[in-house]
Design an enzyme around this catalytic site. Structure first.
Site, PDB file in Angstrom:
ATOM      1  N   LEU A  79       0.722  -0.992  -0.209  1.00 20.80           N
ATOM      2  CA  LEU A  79       0.153  -0.029   0.030  1.00 20.80           C
ATOM      3  C   LEU A  79       0.707   1.133  -0.278  1.00 20.80           C
ATOM      4  O   LEU A  79       1.945   1.509   0.899  1.00 20.80           O
ATOM      5  CB  LEU A  79      -0.372   0.011   1.688  1.00 20.80           C
ATOM      6  CG  LEU A  79      -2.243  -1.370   1.230  1.00 20.80           C
ATOM      7  CD1 LEU A  79      -2.865  -1.567   3.042  1.00 20.80           C
ATOM      8  CD2 LEU A  79      -3.124  -0.521   0.731  1.00 20.80           C
ATOM      9  N   GLU A 107     -10.637   0.644   7.429  1.00 21.35           N
ATOM     10  CA  GLU A 107      -9.880  -0.963   8.701  1.00 21.35           C
ATOM     11  C   GLU A 107      -8.228  -0.776   9.448  1.00 21.35           C
ATOM     12  O   GLU A 107      -7.797   0.642   9.015  1.00 21.35           O
ATOM     13  CB  GLU A 107      -9.359  -1.953   7.258  1.00 21.35           C
ATOM     14  CG  GLU A 107     -10.507  -2.378   7.095  1.00 21.35           C
ATOM     15  CD  GLU A 107     -10.133  -3.429   5.291  1.00 21.35           C
ATOM     16  OE1 GLU A 107      -9.200  -3.892   5.720  1.00 21.35           O
ATOM     17  OE2 GLU A 107     -10.668  -3.341   4.826  1.00 21.35           O
ATOM     18  N   LYS A 109      -4.497  -0.786  10.347  1.00 22.78           N
ATOM     19  CA  LYS A 109      -3.781  -1.817   9.329  1.00 22.78           C
ATOM     20  C   LYS A 109      -2.502  -2.928  10.257  1.00 22.78           C
ATOM     21  O   LYS A 109      -2.281  -2.271  11.771  1.00 22.78           O
ATOM     22  CB  LYS A 109      -2.580  -0.378   9.234  1.00 22.78           C
ATOM     23  CG  LYS A 109      -1.433  -0.899   8.626  1.00 22.78           C
ATOM     24  CD  LYS A 109      -1.251   0.063   7.364  1.00 22.78           C
ATOM     25  CE  LYS A 109      -0.172  -0.716   6.293  1.00 22.78           C
ATOM     26  NZ  LYS A 109       1.163  -1.580   7.217  1.00 22.78           N
ATOM     27  N   ASP A 111       0.386  -4.409  12.383  1.00 22.15           N
ATOM     28  CA  ASP A 111       1.202  -5.154  12.026  1.00 22.15           C
ATOM     29  C   ASP A 111       1.328  -6.939  12.482  1.00 22.15           C
ATOM     30  O   ASP A 111       1.569  -6.735  13.128  1.00 22.15           O
ATOM     31  CB  ASP A 111       1.575  -4.386  13.357  1.00 22.15           C
ATOM     32  CG  ASP A 111       2.832  -3.377  13.071  1.00 22.15           C
ATOM     33  OD1 ASP A 111       4.092  -3.932  11.508  1.00 22.15           O
ATOM     34  OD2 ASP A 111       3.376  -2.835  13.588  1.00 22.15           O
ATOM     35  N   ARG A 130       4.357 -13.065   1.305  1.00 23.12           N
ATOM     36  CA  ARG A 130       4.454 -11.954   0.318  1.00 23.12           C
ATOM     37  C   ARG A 130       5.487 -12.047  -0.562  1.00 23.12           C
ATOM     38  O   ARG A 130       5.300 -11.620  -1.594  1.00 23.12           O
ATOM     39  CB  ARG A 130       4.171 -10.692   0.515  1.00 23.12           C
ATOM     40  CG  ARG A 130       3.436 -10.036  -0.076  1.00 23.12           C
ATOM     41  CD  ARG A 130       3.212  -8.406   0.210  1.00 23.12           C
ATOM     42  NE  ARG A 130       4.659  -7.347   0.225  1.00 23.12           N
ATOM     43  CZ  ARG A 130       4.885  -7.153  -0.985  1.00 23.12           C
ATOM     44  NH1 ARG A 130       3.940  -6.820  -1.565  1.00 23.12           N
ATOM     45  NH2 ARG A 130       5.653  -5.778  -0.470  1.00 23.12           N
ATOM     46  N   TYR A 216      -8.618  -9.385   5.179  1.00 20.75           N
ATOM     47  CA  TYR A 216      -9.015  -8.079   4.775  1.00 20.75           C
ATOM     48  C   TYR A 216      -9.488  -8.057   3.108  1.00 20.75           C
ATOM     49  O   TYR A 216      -9.695  -7.182   2.606  1.00 20.75           O
ATOM     50  CB  TYR A 216      -8.424  -7.494   5.764  1.00 20.75           C
ATOM     51  CG  TYR A 216      -6.784  -7.279   4.948  1.00 20.75           C
ATOM     52  CD1 TYR A 216      -6.405  -7.407   3.723  1.00 20.75           C
ATOM     53  CD2 TYR A 216      -6.406  -8.028   6.171  1.00 20.75           C
ATOM     54  CE1 TYR A 216      -5.054  -7.555   4.334  1.00 20.75           C
ATOM     55  CE2 TYR A 216      -4.329  -7.455   6.016  1.00 20.75           C
ATOM     56  CZ  TYR A 216      -3.935  -8.101   4.704  1.00 20.75           C
ATOM     57  OH  TYR A 216      -2.171  -7.425   4.908  1.00 20.75           O
ATOM     58  N   LYS A 304      -0.823   6.788   8.114  1.00 21.01           N
ATOM     59  CA  LYS A 304       0.405   5.644   8.781  1.00 21.01           C
ATOM     60  C   LYS A 304       0.641   6.805  10.170  1.00 21.01           C
ATOM     61  O   LYS A 304       0.911   7.572  10.196  1.00 21.01           O
ATOM     62  CB  LYS A 304       2.163   5.627   8.784  1.00 21.01           C
ATOM     63  CG  LYS A 304       2.148   4.673   7.282  1.00 21.01           C
ATOM     64  CD  LYS A 304       2.392   3.329   8.299  1.00 21.01           C
ATOM     65  CE  LYS A 304       2.886   2.965   7.818  1.00 21.01           C
ATOM     66  NZ  LYS A 304       4.084   1.915   7.408  1.00 21.01           N
ATOM     67  N   CYS A 398      39.656   2.480  25.182  1.00 15.15           N
ATOM     68  CA  CYS A 398      39.035   1.164  24.685  1.00 15.15           C
ATOM     69  C   CYS A 398      38.487   1.193  25.853  1.00 15.15           C
ATOM     70  O   CYS A 398      39.158   0.343  26.834  1.00 15.15           O
ATOM     71  CB  CYS A 398      39.244   0.374  23.859  1.00 15.15           C
ATOM     72  SG  CYS A 398      38.456  -0.797  23.169  1.00 15.15           S
ATOM     73  N   CYS A 401      39.307  -2.991  25.045  1.00 15.97           N
ATOM     74  CA  CYS A 401      41.032  -3.767  25.479  1.00 15.97           C
ATOM     75  C   CYS A 401      41.475  -2.652  25.739  1.00 15.97           C
ATOM     76  O   CYS A 401      42.830  -3.252  26.472  1.00 15.97           O
ATOM     77  CB  CYS A 401      41.697  -4.492  24.308  1.00 15.97           C
ATOM     78  SG  CYS A 401      41.466  -2.764  22.778  1.00 15.97           S
ATOM     79  N   CYS A 416      39.044   2.298  17.774  1.00 16.06           N
ATOM     80  CA  CYS A 416      40.600   1.946  18.971  1.00 16.06           C
ATOM     81  C   CYS A 416      40.898   0.546  17.905  1.00 16.06           C
ATOM     82  O   CYS A 416      40.932   0.530  16.761  1.00 16.06           O
ATOM     83  CB  CYS A 416      39.855   0.350  19.770  1.00 16.06           C
ATOM     84  SG  CYS A 416      40.474  -0.522  19.778  1.00 16.06           S
ATOM     85  N   CYS A 421      41.893  -6.713  19.034  1.00 16.38           N
ATOM     86  CA  CYS A 421      40.208  -6.140  20.243  1.00 16.38           C
ATOM     87  C   CYS A 421      38.897  -7.037  20.150  1.00 16.38           C
ATOM     88  O   CYS A 421      38.856  -7.286  19.393  1.00 16.38           O
ATOM     89  CB  CYS A 421      39.795  -4.356  20.198  1.00 16.38           C
ATOM     90  SG  CYS A 421      38.525  -4.248  21.744  1.00 16.38           S
TER      91      CYS A 421
END
Ligand code: IVH
Length: 659
Positions: A79, A107, A109, A111, A130, A216, A304, A398, A401, A416, A421
């Protein structure tokens, strides 16, 4: 006995429907169990009579070595999206422009992931994902474990329907709780869990996840004399499918906006995740007038929900080391639930980013997450400071190390530089097995870390020798025979990947997934790429000097060559097996710029096509540009092309050149 068998199938399928789809149990649990036991007994004694529509398939148990492919009879489209009222009104006006007075079905949507179900004479014969819209995977065994997907319909008809497979928020929390206790990586959100569960080769795992469905979409309503989408929904409901009761027929855009408003407020109370509202033109004849683009129906769109912002506490800032040695500060947050996922961490990118946002440890911060996007810290709420917050201090060594960190001139990141490491090595391994790289499922981050620390895997070659540790692995907690075998199989299978995956997986600095693909297509084998000269690499579209230098550096390193030789000895495929370049006169050696929106292709698709035909693409128009492709609402690139007298193609011309 056969009569009784058929009767039991009917009783149990009906009981499942009443309990799961209608949420209205008609028999007690004891009765149900006793019917089921009777059915199992008959099937055990007479394995030859087991029918496809037997509810015993709901328990799962079939184990596949891979999924078969299913080509959709009608492509499964996605969509288009709209994000605000203005865009919704624009969608509506495009429909009115065609002389249509629209009614819409709104409707939720859901998830989850979409599925196509095919029934012959009322019996479920196949279920497919799909995939790329044209071809999906055969997930019939797993879908049969979903109690709300009817194995038999109320009518003996041939039909294909589409809908969403999803998992409830409750189930999501339960699965993650168990995984957390076992020290396994948790699922990010309901959709990932649903997708992960439906793609299990062992259908008993899918069964244990208790997936659910909402149906749907009826792809060819006219075949059943159906004239509106709303009627299609009712038709599918009557056949026995689970159709969402929130679906609503609205008469105008105000009612539509009302629906969105109400559902946005109610969404947190739903037992499952939704990420928007789908708007569909109700009349099928109107839908036909609007038609499709290559990807979307023009008669439907998805609104959305905006990214949610929530407040939480910044408990700490910790530092991680990337596979290139790059140091990243990360926010450790008080866990909060945002759109179905629990957020515990967010990247803070680098020292400058933290300083610009003036973040202090102990601050209340606002964070945002939308869909698949990684969570982001927006700002600290200064009014909430108590005075006890601690300043952020960048580290000098770091964290793994202890080597002194360095910052290259003109850059913002610290590195680093210790090649030995542990953190870097682990990150390299994590990158190598990533879904976008060698795609070895079953080797999650935590497992890699454990295997690294146990000495099973110290470099990428060791991954392929993991089979010699099979017995040790089975002993480990959270691992069993089956999961170890699945893992070893995934490792073996990865040897056949096409070259672009290997190039990306090697983790050459600056070489992302896209560049890897360009290189694989151009050079076809790893050896050819290793022999490529700097000047030649620079010339490639999408490569340029920095990437080219990095590639040359990588293949000049002795240790890297040693590893590559070992990978070859193991039998890793080093050739490109994807779509080859098929040169086309109209595109060959020409440089193209695209501006505006194309109806038939996304930007990436058209670029890939052009490159496949031997052309190059560029972002800006210059004298070197040969052709400018102009879509709807073109930008200033169009004006520039006119000024420079460059050849211009509209979409129609483009399509005719392609075909
Ligand atoms: S209709 C041609 N309706 O959203 C019709 N899709 O972003 C295509 N989805 O691929 C789909 N809830 O997986 C439709 N009520 C709903 C939906 C829905 C969720 C998913 C579906 C689709 C994706 C597009």
């Amino acid at each position: 006995m056969e009569d009784r068998y058929l009767e039991l199938i009917k009783i149990i399928n009906e009981a499942d429907y009443n309990y799961h789809t209608l949420d209205n149990p008609t028999i007690t649990d004891q009765e149900y169990d006793s019917y089921l036991r009777e059915l199992y007994e008959i099937e055990e004694k007479n394995p030859d009579i087991v029918r496809d529509d037997s509810p015993s398939h709901r328990a799962g148990g079939k184990v596949l070595s891979e999924f078969n492919k299913i080509t959709h009879k009608i492509p499964m489209l996605s969509l288009s999206n709209v994000f605000n009222e203005e865009e919704i009104r624009l969608f509506d006006s495009r429909i009115r422009k065609e002389g249509i007075i629209p009614k819409y079905v709104c409707e939720l949507k859901i998830d989850g992931l979409s599925v196509s179900l095919r029934y012959e004479k009322g019996k479920l014969v196949s279920a497919a994902t799909r995939g790329d819209g044209i071809t999906g995977e055969d997930i019939t065994n797993n879908v049969k474990t979903i109690k709300t997907v009817p194995l038999v319909l109320n009518k003996e008809i041939d039909i294909e329907v589409r809908g969403e497979i999803y998992i409830s928020k409750k189930m999501f929390n339960e699965v993650n709780k168990t995984r957390r206790e076992k020290g396994l990586e948790e699922f990010q959100n309901c959709r990932n869990l649903a997708a992960g569960s439906i793609r299990q080769l062992d259908s008993s795992v899918a069964a244990s996840r208790k997936l659910d469905s909402w149906i749907y979409h009826l792809p060819n309503p006219s075949d059943y004399g159906i004239k509106t989408h709303y009627d299609a929904l009712m038709f599918m409901k009557d056949l026995g499918f689970k159709v969402n009761p929130n679906n609503k027929l609205v008469n105008n855009i105000d009612e539509l906006l009302d629906f969105i408003d109400t559902k946005s407020r109610e969404r947190d109370n739903l037992p499952y995740d939704i990420d928007g509202i789908v708007i569909k033109l109700n009349n099928i004849s109107d839908q036909k007038i609007m038609g499709f683009t290559a990807k979307y129906p023009k008669w439907a769109t998805a609104y959305k929900f905006p990214a949610k912002v929530v407040l939480t506490k910044l408990k700490d800032i910790i530092f991680t080391v990337g596979r290139t040695g790059q140091i990243t500060p990360n926010a450790v947050l008080d866990p909060v639930l945002v759109q179905g996922s629990t957020i515990r961490r967010a990247t803070l990118h680098n020292e400058d980013y933290v300083k610009q946002k003036d973040l202090k440890i102990g601050d209340t911060v606002s964070i945002r997450k939308a869909g698949d996007v990684i969570p982001e810290v927006i700002e600290s709420i200064k009014e909430r400071r108590s005075g006890n917050e601690k300043d952020f201090v960048m580290i000098a060594n770091c964290p793994i190390c202890g080597s002194k960190l360095i910052k290259k001139e003109g850059q913002v990141d610290y590195y680093c530089t210790n090649l030995k490491c542990d953190a870097r090595n682990i990150e390299k391994l994590i990158h190598f097995v990533d879904r976008h790289a060698m795609n070895i499922t079953g080797l999650g981050e935590r497992i890699i870390e454990d295997f690294y620390n146990m000495g099973f895997i110290r470099n990428i070659v060791d991954i392929y020798n993991l089979k010699s540790h099979r017995e040790d692995l089975i002993e480990l907690e959270g691992f069993g025979n089956k999961s170890v075998d699945n893992l070893l199989l995934a490792i073996e299978n990865s040897k056949n990947n096409s070259l672009e995956r290997l190039i990306f997986a090697l983790g050459i600095e600056q070489v992302g997934e896209k560049t890897a693909k360009v290189l694989a297509k151009k050079y076809e084998t790893l050896d050819n790429l290793m022999n490529a000269k700097l000047e030649e690499l620079i010339e490639i579209n999408d490569v340029g000097e920095i990437i080219a230098k990095s590639i040359i550096d990588y293949f000049s390193n002795e240790e890297n060559i040693r590893i590559i030789d070992l990978l070859k000895k193991i039998g890793i495929n080093i050739s490109y097996t994807g779509e080859k370049i098929k040169e086309k006169e109209a595109f060959l050696n020409k440089t193209f710029v695209v501006t505006g929106t194309l109806n038939n292709y996304s930007r990436d698709e058209i670029k890939e096509k052009i490159e496949n035909f031997g052309g190059r693409t560029s972002e800006s128009v210059s004298k070197k540009t040969n052709v400018v492709i102009v879509g709807e609402n073109p930008g200033s690139k169009y004006d520039k092309a006119l000024k420079l007298g460059i050849e211009i193609w509209n979409e129609e011309e483009l399509v005719s050149k392609i075909n």
